[in-house]
Design an enzyme around this catalytic site. Structure first.
Site, PDB file in Angstrom:
ATOM      1  N   LYS A   9       2.117  -9.236   8.081  1.00  0.00           N
ATOM      2  CA  LYS A   9       2.899 -10.476   8.220  1.00  0.00           C
ATOM      3  C   LYS A   9       4.099 -10.445   7.278  1.00  0.00           C
ATOM      4  O   LYS A   9       4.090  -9.775   6.248  1.00  0.00           O
ATOM      5  CB  LYS A   9       2.048 -11.715   7.931  1.00  0.00           C
ATOM      6  CG  LYS A   9       1.415 -11.788   6.526  1.00  0.00           C
ATOM      7  CD  LYS A   9       2.286 -12.397   5.441  1.00  0.00           C
ATOM      8  CE  LYS A   9       1.620 -12.394   4.074  1.00  0.00           C
ATOM      9  NZ  LYS A   9       2.531 -12.642   2.949  1.00  0.00           N
ATOM     10  N   ASP A 138      -4.910 -15.566   3.556  1.00  0.00           N
ATOM     11  CA  ASP A 138      -4.060 -14.931   4.570  1.00  0.00           C
ATOM     12  C   ASP A 138      -4.859 -14.312   5.714  1.00  0.00           C
ATOM     13  O   ASP A 138      -4.271 -13.796   6.671  1.00  0.00           O
ATOM     14  CB  ASP A 138      -3.197 -13.829   3.939  1.00  0.00           C
ATOM     15  CG  ASP A 138      -2.074 -14.393   3.068  1.00  0.00           C
ATOM     16  OD1 ASP A 138      -1.848 -15.620   3.101  1.00  0.00           O
ATOM     17  OD2 ASP A 138      -1.426 -13.594   2.366  1.00  0.00           O
TER      18      ASP A 138
HETATM   19  P1  ATP Z   1      -0.868 -10.604   0.062  1.00  0.00           P
HETATM   20  O1  ATP Z   1       0.468 -10.514   0.709  1.00  0.00           O
HETATM   21  O2  ATP Z   1      -1.972 -11.134   0.953  1.00  0.00           O
HETATM   22  O3  ATP Z   1      -0.861 -11.280  -1.269  1.00  0.00           O
HETATM   23  P2  ATP Z   1      -0.546  -7.841  -0.500  1.00  0.00           P
HETATM   24  O4  ATP Z   1      -0.058  -7.374   0.819  1.00  0.00           O
HETATM   25  O5  ATP Z   1       0.462  -8.039  -1.575  1.00  0.00           O
HETATM   26  O6  ATP Z   1      -1.381  -9.153  -0.286  1.00  0.00           O
HETATM   27  P3  ATP Z   1      -2.786  -6.059  -0.316  1.00  0.00           P
HETATM   28  O7  ATP Z   1      -2.272  -4.821   0.312  1.00  0.00           O
HETATM   29  O8  ATP Z   1      -3.588  -6.972   0.497  1.00  0.00           O
HETATM   30  O9  ATP Z   1      -1.622  -6.862  -1.046  1.00  0.00           O
HETATM   31  O10 ATP Z   1      -3.612  -5.564  -1.596  1.00  0.00           O
HETATM   32  C1  ATP Z   1      -3.834  -6.316  -2.746  1.00  0.00           C
HETATM   33  C2  ATP Z   1      -5.003  -5.671  -3.483  1.00  0.00           C
HETATM   34  O11 ATP Z   1      -6.184  -5.881  -2.723  1.00  0.00           O
HETATM   35  C3  ATP Z   1      -4.893  -4.152  -3.599  1.00  0.00           C
HETATM   36  O12 ATP Z   1      -4.231  -3.775  -4.759  1.00  0.00           O
HETATM   37  C4  ATP Z   1      -6.343  -3.693  -3.550  1.00  0.00           C
HETATM   38  O13 ATP Z   1      -6.860  -3.560  -4.851  1.00  0.00           O
HETATM   39  C5  ATP Z   1      -7.102  -4.812  -2.875  1.00  0.00           C
HETATM   40  N1  ATP Z   1      -7.642  -4.483  -1.529  1.00  0.00           N
HETATM   41  C6  ATP Z   1      -8.832  -4.855  -1.062  1.00  0.00           C
HETATM   42  N2  ATP Z   1      -9.017  -4.446   0.192  1.00  0.00           N
HETATM   43  C7  ATP Z   1      -7.917  -3.799   0.577  1.00  0.00           C
HETATM   44  C8  ATP Z   1      -7.525  -3.160   1.780  1.00  0.00           C
HETATM   45  N3  ATP Z   1      -8.315  -3.094   2.840  1.00  0.00           N
HETATM   46  N4  ATP Z   1      -6.304  -2.622   1.828  1.00  0.00           N
HETATM   47  C9  ATP Z   1      -5.486  -2.713   0.752  1.00  0.00           C
HETATM   48  N5  ATP Z   1      -5.818  -3.282  -0.425  1.00  0.00           N
HETATM   49  C10 ATP Z   1      -7.022  -3.830  -0.516  1.00  0.00           C
END
Ligand code: ATP
Length: 305
Positions: A9, A138
């Site tokens: 997203k 999310d």
């Molecule tokens: P958001 O935009 O929802 O705040 P994000 O995109 O910034 O999230 P994610 O890629 O969801 O961040 O990852 C945040 C943290 O979640 C990672 O650093 C990791 O430690 C943990 N994590 C748990 N499950 C997963 C997964 N399936 N893929 C990636 N990271 C994961």
């Protein structure tokens, strides 16, 4: 074996209210699902819930119980009273990790759909949405897809009307940003500016009518003018180099640019598919990001491929 495709997203509007007593912020969050996404494949396993991951960022994905895909599988099994659930989940990761594109949440949503199909549970969609909200703010949107207004912590969703397809470019940074750290920096900047950061200081955010009209009209120029992210200053404060990325994409002809969610991925809206390809190429050549992907949306939420 069941493979589920799930979108990342971008928030075309991310309005952040003040800090609530429960530690969350009230949000007015317009989620937009893009074709850049992960694939989660569920297959039978006699060894409980196990995980593997492939893709350029695979090393940054935890393969323990903290992974949102594993947590989703456990939650779904518990909801149905499955005593000894078995599944191997393979995540083919294309969404930048800790990039502000809800990649972990996407994998959680995909795992709910994949395990539901593998275990032949036929869980009602409304129930999957409730389980998704338990996993994280999310996650429900990754099930729903399209474009939606998220309120509360972002988990109360209202689908929005959209005309046509919008073309996007995402510039992937080296390393991630912690979402809680970016919210804390947002609060700190508000306190420093003297406006205060509590929910009694900051007006409750609301969806921007001009932005909703731009989506409904399929008007990319108007949408570009309405893009807003209240976390952008905080992300730039923690990662000043993102200013150069935003500038490079804008100079390459993007209609609009913003930090995606809590960053550090930067999102650019282009006029059309050719425009997006040109902006992505210019960003890759600029040296201001690790890589850049041209993509489009809106697309549906997590679904069996
Ligand atoms: P958001 O935009 O929802 O705040 P994000 O995109 O910034 O999230 P994610 O890629 O969801 O961040 O990852 C945040 C943290 O979640 C990672 O650093 C990791 O430690 C943990 N994590 C748990 N499950 C997963 C997964 N399936 N893929 C990636 N990271 C994961």
């Amino acid at each position: 074996m069941i493979t589920v495709r799930v979108p990342a997203k971008v928030n075309v509007q991310l309005g952040v209210g003040g800090l609530r007593a429960d530690g969350f912020h009230d949000l007015a969050n317009v989620f937009f699902a893009v074709a850049l996404g992960d694939e989660v494949t569920a297959s039978d396993s006699s060894e409980g819930i196990t995980l593997s991951c492939s893709g350029p960022d695979a090393d940054a994905v935890p393969l323990d119980d903290s992974n949102l895909a594993a947590r989703a599988a456990r939650l779904l099994a518990a909801h149905h009273g499955l005593a000894d659930p078995g599944v191997h989940l393979h995540i083919a990761k294309a969404i930048p990790v800790a990039g502000g594109m809800a990649g972990g949440s996407a994998d959680g949503a995909a795992a709910l759909v994949a395990c539901d199909a593998l275990w032949k549970l036929e869980t009602p969609f409304e129930t999957l949405l409730e389980l998704a909200a338990e996993l994280g703010s999310d996650v429900p949107f990754a099930l729903l897809g399209g474009v939606a207004l998220g309120r509360g912590r972002g988990e109360i969703l209202e689908p929005l009307a959209v005309e046509g397809t919008f073309h996007w470019v995402f510039a992937v940074a080296d390393g991630g940003l912690s979402t809680p750290a970016v919210f804390r920096e947002c609060d700190r900047l508000r306190d420093e500016a003297g406006t205060g950061s509590a929910d009694t200081d900051v007006p409750t955010p609301d969806a921007d009518p001009a932005l909703l009209a731009a989506l409904a009209d399929g008007d990319a120029v108007a949408l570009a003018a309405a893009l807003t992210n209240d976390l952008q200053l905080a992300a730039l404060s923690l990662r000043p180099a993102l200013a150069a990325t935003l500038r490079a994409g804008t100079e390459a002809g993007a209609l609009g640019a913003l930090v995606s969610g809590s960053g550090p991925t930067c999102a650019f809206l282009a006029k059309d598919a050719d425009g997006a390809a040109a902006v992505a190429a210019a960003l890759r050549a600029s040296g201001t990001c690790r890589t850049a992907h041209a993509t489009y949306g809106p697309v549906p939420g997590a679904a069996v491929a």
